[in-house]
Enzyme design. Structure first.
Site, PDB file in Angstrom:
ATOM      1  N   THR A 261     -11.878   6.174  -2.237  1.00 24.00           N
ATOM      2  CA  THR A 261     -12.277   7.545  -1.932  1.00 24.00           C
ATOM      3  C   THR A 261     -11.420   8.064  -0.792  1.00 24.00           C
ATOM      4  O   THR A 261     -11.208   7.373   0.204  1.00 24.00           O
ATOM      5  CB  THR A 261     -13.763   7.640  -1.551  1.00 24.00           C
ATOM      6  OG1 THR A 261     -14.556   7.241  -2.678  1.00 24.00           O
ATOM      7  CG2 THR A 261     -14.147   9.065  -1.177  1.00 24.00           C
ATOM      8  N   PHE A 263     -10.945  10.686   2.194  1.00 21.76           N
ATOM      9  CA  PHE A 263     -11.764  11.471   3.115  1.00 21.76           C
ATOM     10  C   PHE A 263     -10.861  12.358   3.972  1.00 21.76           C
ATOM     11  O   PHE A 263      -9.811  11.904   4.449  1.00 21.76           O
ATOM     12  CB  PHE A 263     -12.570  10.565   4.046  1.00 21.76           C
ATOM     13  CG  PHE A 263     -13.646   9.762   3.360  1.00 21.76           C
ATOM     14  CD1 PHE A 263     -14.967  10.181   3.403  1.00 21.76           C
ATOM     15  CD2 PHE A 263     -13.339   8.599   2.684  1.00 21.76           C
ATOM     16  CE1 PHE A 263     -15.966   9.443   2.779  1.00 21.76           C
ATOM     17  CE2 PHE A 263     -14.325   7.850   2.057  1.00 21.76           C
ATOM     18  CZ  PHE A 263     -15.648   8.278   2.105  1.00 21.76           C
TER      19      PHE A 263
END
Length: 311
Positions: A261, A263
């Site tokens: 992921t 960020f």
């Protein structure tokens, strides 16, 4: 676990096209009372004590629901100036969405080591906390390698006047958690965020578990622990297991190990790009509908021989 921290160049274009304070539906309005609360939440989890920000507003447009402070909460003095911090991110208060033990908290600590992570109930809350000087930074997910873009946060970048100053990539490693003395064969259901459940679908099906979606992974772990379930487990991080006193029944249960992921690191002020390292630029804009509108916008880059890595 950290692929690297990328720094971004000057002001995020999103800030340039965001509504001005006079037209921003989030701007304060005396006729629309709202409230904010900050409550200390201390844990002996290695992540440190933190404050949870909760915003309430009766307004349809979520008008400013945070108390405006004259100085940052971690300020050493000087109204309107950001608090001084060390190179390791110490003294910074960094907002993230979720509860203690969330993957977003891990990302915040990677982006700003030794910071004070501040959990927020919603993505909107984290944006507003930075704008209202309740925190210094926010670290929020924008894209997952399996699940794709997180469109909600793209929309919030347009609505708020924050700048992208960097990014971190976190490898997501899901664990199957349960209360002490509970074995895998005792479980009937498993709770977690919808994306986490989807990323572990084949493994959980093999275990014969019914999947139930909740708001976030760490919140699922907390709920299982607080209710002392004997037949319900949670999919969350190893850090969440440590925080809430759960056992790890299985590690790395995601179906695809290539699960990352990305960020974004958000701040009130932009950073000035240097020449000693490469910088990445992200542009966020909206277009009026019409034939070839997107083509014309992208042609601006092609005609100047500028390569785009993602659209």
């Amino acid at each position: 676990m950290l692929s690297g921290i990328t720094q971004f160049s000057t002001a995020s274009p999103a800030a340039a096209i965001a509504p001005s304070p006079s037209t921003n539906p989030l701007a304060s309005s005396p006729s629309r009372p709202s409230s904010a609360s900050i409550s200390d939440s201390k844990t002996a989890n290695g992540f440190g004590a933190s404050a949870r920000i909760s915003i309430e507003s009766p307004s349809k447009f979520r008008r400013a629901a945070v108390v405006v402070l004259s100085e940052p909460l971690s300020s050493g003095g000087g109204g309107g100036r950001e608090s001084k911090s060390g190179a390791d991110g110490s003294c910074l208060r960094v907002a993230y969405q979720g509860v203690n033990g969330a993957y977003s908290e891990l990302a915040a600590e990677m982006a700003y080591p030794n910071c004070e992570p501040v959990p927020c109930e919603q993505f909107d809350t984290a944006f507003e906390a930075v704008e209202r000087w309740l925190v210094d930074r926010a670290v929020l997910p924008i894209e997952n390698s399996l699940g794709g873009s997180i469109h909600r946060n793209y929309d919030l970048l347009l609505r708020h006047r924050l700048h992208i100053v960097g990014e971190v990539k976190l490898r997501i490693r899901h664990c199957l958690l349960a209360n002490p003395d509970v074995k895998l064969e005792d479980l009937k259901r498993v709770l977690s965020h919808p994306q986490a459940l989807a990323q572990c679908e084949h493994t959980l099906s093999r275990f014969g578990l019914v999947r139930e979606a909740v708001d976030d992974t760490a919140g699922a772990a907390k709920f299982v622990a607080e209710n002392k379930f004997k037949d319900v487990g949670a999919v969350a991080s190893a850090g969440a297991a440590k925080i809430y006193g759960l056992n790890i029944l299985r590690e790395d249960i995601q179906d695809d190990s290539d699960n990352f992921t990305r960020f974004l690191m958000l701040a009130r002020d932009p950073i000035i790009p240097g020449v000693d390292k490469p910088f990445k630029t992200s542009i966020l804009f909206s277009l009026e509908e019409g034939p070839g509108a997107l083509f014309k916008a992208l042609a601006v880059f092609a005609l100047r021989n500028i390569n785009l890595t993602k659209v």
